[in-house]
Design a protein around this motif. Structure first.
Motif, PDB file in Angstrom:
ATOM      1  N   LYS A  15      21.753   3.491 -31.352  1.00 32.34           N
ATOM      2  CA  LYS A  15      20.035   3.281 -31.490  1.00 32.34           C
ATOM      3  C   LYS A  15      19.584   4.390 -32.211  1.00 32.34           C
ATOM      4  N   SER A 215       9.930   1.946 -24.627  1.00 29.07           N
ATOM      5  CA  SER A 215      10.276   1.304 -25.950  1.00 29.07           C
ATOM      6  C   SER A 215       9.395   1.812 -27.141  1.00 29.07           C
ATOM      7  N   ASN A 217       8.550   4.592 -29.743  1.00 26.06           N
ATOM      8  CA  ASN A 217       9.302   5.796 -30.125  1.00 26.06           C
ATOM      9  C   ASN A 217       8.453   6.345 -31.498  1.00 26.06           C
ATOM     10  N   ASP A 220       7.471   3.674 -34.058  1.00 16.64           N
ATOM     11  CA  ASP A 220       6.370   2.942 -33.661  1.00 16.64           C
ATOM     12  C   ASP A 220       4.936   3.674 -33.714  1.00 16.64           C
ATOM     13  N   SER A 227       6.092  -1.354 -29.801  1.00 14.33           N
ATOM     14  CA  SER A 227       7.712  -1.128 -29.948  1.00 14.33           C
ATOM     15  C   SER A 227       7.911  -1.793 -31.263  1.00 14.33           C
ATOM     16  N   GLU A 228       9.187  -1.519 -31.433  1.00 18.17           N
ATOM     17  CA  GLU A 228       9.737  -2.113 -32.766  1.00 18.17           C
ATOM     18  C   GLU A 228       9.826  -3.638 -32.739  1.00 18.17           C
ATOM     19  N   ASP A 229       9.797  -4.416 -31.778  1.00 19.31           N
ATOM     20  CA  ASP A 229       9.997  -5.903 -31.769  1.00 19.31           C
ATOM     21  C   ASP A 229       8.339  -6.353 -31.820  1.00 19.31           C
TER      22      ASP A 229
END
Length: 271
Positions: A15, A215, A217, A220, A227-229
């Motif tokens: 990760k 989520s 970080n 982001d 979130s990265e998504d």
């Protein structure tokens, strides 16, 4: 307390790449009075800065809890750390150092276990510790390893988070850092709705460390996404997505889950 300030971190799996450790080292070096050393306990030391002291992940044989919240692999650090002894300050890899760290080594008694305060406890009146930034005497939390090893899933089911387990069961109890030293990015830096749509997250006055939980970080925060998504959207695009059928969550959550790009995270988060 040792004259050498000892900071430890842990990196396992994929990760977080080595750049997280190297940037943590850079931020520490710019915000501390030497001498200090950063020790990384990891299953892969490739790519780490030569000044980072690399140690293998401590052995701790147990069946990891499944489908349980909390970063339970951190329990590896509660016991024997080999040649690392004395007082250590633990930092998560995804924190941002925003002020001088010297006070984290002089606050309270060297043998105390000192945690940050978690601002997001869902239990009324609970003072929950946050283990993104905590100080301990090496080996003092070993009894927690024994309890956890005996029934990892049972402990995880009862306490949900490893930081609640430490808060409630640490030998001798825990203390907390003074208010404002450690702040939570989402809770303390991001403006409330609707101001977050036109105001950039800020560093609260007096903050020494900003932690990132969940989520969201540092990458982001730099990009301006929850979130990265999530896609990077302008405020207008994010609001349109709330009503055009492209949102992935409830309307209230979608409206809350917006931040503007945060330049100071990019400025501080570097080698």
């Amino acid at each position: 307390m040792s004259a050498v300030k000892q900071i430890i971190c842990i990196k396992w799996g994929t990760k977080f790449g080595p750049h997280y450790v190297n940037r943590l080292r850079g931020m520490i070096s710019r915000n501390i009075t030497p001498p200090f050393r950063l020790i990384c306990f990891t299953d892969d030391g490739a790519g780490l800065h030569p000044d980072v002291v690399v140690r293998p992940l401590p052995r701790f044989d147990y069946e990891p809890p499944k489908n349980t919240l909390g970063k339970w692999p951190k329990s590896r650090l509660w016991g024997d750390l080999g040649d690392i002894t004395g007082t250590v300050l633990f930092l998560d890899l995804d924190v941002i150092v925003t002020g001088n760290l010297d006070d984290f080594f002089t606050y309270a008694d060297p043998g105390d276990t000192v945690l940050a305060t978690n601002p997001q406890s869902v239990k009324p009146f609970e003072k929950l510790g946050q283990t993104s930034v905590y100080r301990m005497q090496v080996g003092k939390l070993a009894p927690l390893q024994d309890i956890f090893r005996a029934d990892p899933q049972g402990v995880a089911d009862e306490y949900r988070f490893e930081q609640r387990f430490v808060t409630r069961r640490a030998p001798g109890g825990v203390k907390f850092w003074p208010k404002g030293w450690v702040v939570h990015f989402r809770a303390h830096c991001v403006p409330p709705v609707p101001m977050r749509y036109w105001q950039t997250p800020r560093i609260p006055k007096g903050a020494k460390i900003v932690i990132f939980a969940g989520s969201l970080n540092p990458p982001d925060a730099i990009a301006g996404r929850w979130s990265e998504d999530d896609p990077v959207r302008s405020p207008a695009e994010h609001l349109r997505a709330a009503f055009d059928g492209s949102r992935r969550e409830s309307l209230p959550r979608h409206l809350r889950h917006y931040i503007r790009p945060t330049p100071w995270v990019e400025e501080l988060w570097r080698d």
